[in-house]
Write a protein that holds these residues in place. Structure first.
Motif, mmCIF file in Angstrom:
data_model
loop_
_atom_site.group_PDB
_atom_site.id
_atom_site.type_symbol
_atom_site.label_atom_id
_atom_site.label_comp_id
_atom_site.label_asym_id
_atom_site.label_seq_id
_atom_site.Cartn_x
_atom_site.Cartn_y
_atom_site.Cartn_z
ATOM 1 N N PHE A 170 0.698 -0.927 0.011
ATOM 2 C CA PHE A 170 0.351 -0.011 -0.353
ATOM 3 C C PHE A 170 0.679 1.657 -0.200
ATOM 4 N N VAL A 171 1.660 1.281 0.856
ATOM 5 C CA VAL A 171 3.063 2.694 1.006
ATOM 6 C C VAL A 171 3.486 2.487 -0.490
ATOM 7 N N ARG A 172 4.151 1.411 -0.822
ATOM 8 C CA ARG A 172 4.464 1.581 -1.601
ATOM 9 C C ARG A 172 3.721 2.303 -3.233
ATOM 10 N N ARG A 173 2.634 2.289 -2.976
ATOM 11 C CA ARG A 173 1.772 3.009 -4.557
ATOM 12 C C ARG A 173 2.110 3.441 -4.296
ATOM 13 N N GLY A 174 2.527 4.206 -3.705
ATOM 14 C CA GLY A 174 2.840 6.238 -3.515
ATOM 15 C C GLY A 174 1.258 6.569 -3.374
ATOM 16 N N GLY A 175 0.719 7.821 -3.129
ATOM 17 C CA GLY A 175 -0.127 9.027 -3.218
ATOM 18 C C GLY A 175 0.712 10.108 -3.708
ATOM 19 N N LYS A 176 0.573 11.081 -2.742
ATOM 20 C CA LYS A 176 1.059 12.802 -3.345
ATOM 21 C C LYS A 176 2.368 13.052 -3.104
ATOM 22 N N LEU A 232 -5.435 6.143 6.327
ATOM 23 C CA LEU A 232 -6.573 6.394 4.840
ATOM 24 C C LEU A 232 -6.363 4.071 5.225
ATOM 25 N N ILE A 233 -5.730 3.536 5.802
ATOM 26 C CA ILE A 233 -6.618 2.061 5.975
ATOM 27 C C ILE A 233 -7.635 2.029 6.735
ATOM 28 N N HIS A 234 -7.789 2.791 7.464
ATOM 29 C CA HIS A 234 -8.501 2.870 8.825
ATOM 30 C C HIS A 234 -9.698 3.965 8.253
ATOM 31 N N ASP A 235 -9.529 5.077 7.339
ATOM 32 C CA ASP A 235 -10.715 5.506 7.288
ATOM 33 C C ASP A 235 -11.770 4.905 6.044
ATOM 34 N N ASP A 236 -10.685 4.062 4.651
ATOM 35 C CA ASP A 236 -11.823 2.938 3.855
ATOM 36 C C ASP A 236 -12.687 2.222 5.229
ATOM 37 N N ARG A 290 -9.029 3.026 -3.338
ATOM 38 C CA ARG A 290 -7.728 3.305 -2.956
ATOM 39 C C ARG A 290 -6.707 3.375 -4.118
ATOM 40 N N ARG A 291 -6.083 4.589 -4.357
ATOM 41 C CA ARG A 291 -5.043 4.480 -5.254
ATOM 42 C C ARG A 291 -5.098 4.177 -5.927
ATOM 43 N N GLY A 292 -6.051 3.652 -6.748
ATOM 44 C CA GLY A 292 -6.465 2.694 -7.745
ATOM 45 C C GLY A 292 -6.475 1.045 -8.457
ATOM 46 N N ALA A 293 -6.117 1.292 -6.879
ATOM 47 C CA ALA A 293 -6.553 -0.833 -6.201
ATOM 48 C C ALA A 293 -7.788 -0.432 -5.349
ATOM 49 N N PRO A 294 -8.066 -1.562 -5.401
ATOM 50 C CA PRO A 294 -8.558 -2.307 -3.621
ATOM 51 C C PRO A 294 -7.847 -1.817 -2.461
ATOM 52 N N ALA A 295 -9.275 -1.187 -1.757
ATOM 53 C CA ALA A 295 -8.797 -1.093 -0.293
ATOM 54 C C ALA A 295 -8.187 -2.218 0.535
ATOM 55 N N VAL A 296 -7.021 -2.313 1.060
ATOM 56 C CA VAL A 296 -6.706 -3.031 1.693
ATOM 57 C C VAL A 296 -7.819 -4.094 2.534
ATOM 58 N N PHE A 346 -17.187 15.550 -7.182
ATOM 59 C CA PHE A 346 -17.434 15.809 -8.938
ATOM 60 C C PHE A 346 -16.558 15.980 -9.500
ATOM 61 N N GLY A 347 -15.318 14.667 -8.395
ATOM 62 C CA GLY A 347 -14.089 14.080 -8.971
ATOM 63 C C GLY A 347 -14.588 12.796 -10.250
ATOM 64 N N ASP A 348 -12.492 12.508 -10.786
ATOM 65 C CA ASP A 348 -13.520 11.386 -12.042
ATOM 66 C C ASP A 348 -12.503 10.321 -11.119
ATOM 67 N N SER A 349 -12.684 8.999 -11.005
ATOM 68 C CA SER A 349 -12.234 8.056 -10.186
ATOM 69 C C SER A 349 -10.530 7.785 -10.569
ATOM 70 N N ALA A 350 -10.909 7.729 -12.050
ATOM 71 C CA ALA A 350 -9.976 7.404 -13.220
ATOM 72 C C ALA A 350 -8.749 8.102 -12.159
ATOM 73 N N LEU A 351 -9.145 9.089 -12.056
ATOM 74 C CA LEU A 351 -7.827 10.073 -11.755
ATOM 75 C C LEU A 351 -7.751 10.475 -10.637
ATOM 76 N N THR A 352 -8.703 10.443 -9.403
ATOM 77 C CA THR A 352 -8.649 10.101 -8.281
ATOM 78 C C THR A 352 -8.323 9.382 -7.186
ATOM 79 N N GLY A 353 -8.458 7.981 -7.873
ATOM 80 C CA GLY A 353 -7.583 6.650 -7.409
ATOM 81 C C GLY A 353 -8.763 6.124 -6.415
ATOM 82 N N LYS A 354 -10.119 6.443 -6.374
ATOM 83 C CA LYS A 354 -11.068 6.834 -5.042
ATOM 84 C C LYS A 354 -12.816 6.853 -5.338
ATOM 85 N N PRO A 355 -13.114 6.184 -5.440
ATOM 86 C CA PRO A 355 -15.176 5.972 -5.969
ATOM 87 C C PRO A 355 -15.328 7.787 -5.520
ATOM 88 N N ALA A 356 -15.542 7.949 -6.463
ATOM 89 C CA ALA A 356 -16.370 8.747 -6.907
ATOM 90 C C ALA A 356 -18.348 9.491 -6.344
#
Length: 380
Positions: free
Chosen positions: A61-67, A105-109, A117-123, A263-273
């Motif tokens: 999860f950490v290696r998948r990045g983020g900002k 993020l893991i707890h929030d999800d 999350r981050r373009g992949a299934p949440a943990v 209003f975001g696009d999940s393809a860009l944000t990596g999380k459900p719109a």
């Protein structure tokens, strides 16, 4: 010249000239690799199944990045307070911030029931799939929720270990630990206020701002700036300016996140719109929309946005989006974000940081807030 500590994952030699905050983000990746490799090694020593199922998912999860914004803001705080020379401590602090972000993020999800999350299934979603694939006993969802809580706890434990080691090796360790301890408490308080507001059906603007401040603004920008500054032995006036700058930039970041959530696009944000709208989470955007609907007598908008109208249908989400547009809430939040971002730059200028550091901060605030700030940065 900044000297970056070599790591087992990727040796980093001395770097000529001052690094920018974005350079520091690249450098902290090597630090994170070292920390994650060591954490996995320790986990395998404890138990191979735990290492595979829990520690392995945390590292992935950490290696998948983020900002990596928190790392960059910690760097800006360090430089603004006069930090120079050996950058090891600030980079390790940045790595600790990325680990505590993973925990959050893991707890929030889990709490929000988010699937992506981050373009992949949440943990927790990935753990439920593992449970089904292995044909284990019991409920996949109950197992996944419990295991994901443990995964988040492990990320926090690794973060605390790393921060403690860094503090013990720093002449400013007590100040560093004080900021870290305060940040952890604020994060928990903000998360609780978030779920409390949902349970109570609150629609108060002030409460929405309190949640945004505690849950996101403080630990995204204000505390990272202060953590970095503490490692440089920041003077009181500089630390005060950094806190004010961070509070404004952090709120701008969260309000932008609210807009993207609606209003975001999940393809860009990596999380459900639309997840925040589906669950009617109390955000500043939603609270402003309700207030404007009531003030204008727009009964359709007030009904669509009202507390207790939770619905997961796409149709209800579209009605809420239309209401937020029609009442002017979306435009009002955009204006507020711009005001906060510009005010943040003014506070940062009070630190007396050199122009290169101010430019770095401007780039980061623009990235966090989604506001074009080049001219404002030059003025600061």
């Amino acid at each position: 010249m900044l000297e970056l500590r070599p790591t087992a994952a990727e040796p980093v030699g001395p770097v000529s000239g001052p690094l920018t905050a974005l350079d520091a983000v690249q450098a902290v990746e090597a630090e994170l690799e070292h920390v994650l490799d060591e954490g996995l090694r320790r986990a395998r020593d404890v138990d191979p199944v735990f290492a595979r199922d829990v520690a392995g998912r945390v590292t992935a999860f950490v290696r998948r990045g983020g900002k990596r914004l928190r790392t960059a803001f910690a760097w800006c705080g360090w430089r603004a307070a006069g930090g120079s020379g050996d950058a090891t401590a600030v980079l390790r602090t940045g790595a600790a911030l990325e680990l505590v972000q993973a925990c959050a993020l893991i707890h929030d999800d889990v709490m929000d029931g988010s699937s992506l999350r981050r373009g992949a299934p949440a943990v927790h979603v990935d753990l439920a799939r593992m449970h089904r694939a292995a044909r284990m006993n019991g409920s996949p969802e109950a197992f996944a929720t419990s295991a994901a809580v443990l995964a988040g706890d492990l990320a926090l434990a690794w973060a605390d270990d790393l921060l403690t080691e860094t503090a013990l090796g720093s002449p400013h360790g007590l100040r560093l630990h004080h900021e870290w301890r305060a940040m952890r408490g604020e994060m928990v308080a903000g998360q609780y206020r978030d779920i409390h507001a949902q349970a109570s059906g609150s629609s108060c603007v002030d409460e929405a701002l309190s949640i945004a401040t505690l849950k996101s603004a403080l630990y995204t920008v204000e505390r990272p700036l202060a953590l970095g500054a503490s490692l440089a032995g920041a003077q009181a006036h500089a630390l005060d300016a950094l806190r004010s700058a961070g509070r404004c930039a952090g709120l701008a970041f969260q309000l932008r996140d609210d807009l993207l959530g609606a209003f975001g696009d999940s393809a860009l944000t990596g999380k459900p719109a639309g997840d925040d709208l589906r669950t009617r989470k109390l955000t500043y955007l939603l609270a402003v929309g309700l207030g404007l609907a009531d003030a204008s007598g727009d009964e359709r908008a007030a009904e669509a946005l009202a507390p207790g109208t939770v619905s997961r249908s796409d149709e209800s989400v579209e009605r809420m989006r239309a209401a937020l547009e029609r009442t002017g809430a979306r435009a009002a939040v955009e204006r507020r974000i711009s005001e906060l971002a510009t005010t943040s730059l003014g506070h940062f200028a009070r630190t007396g940081a050199e122009s290169a550091v101010r430019r770095d901060f401007t780039v980061l605030v623009a990235r966090a807030s989604g506001v074009a700030l080049e001219r404002a940065g030059e003025a600061a």
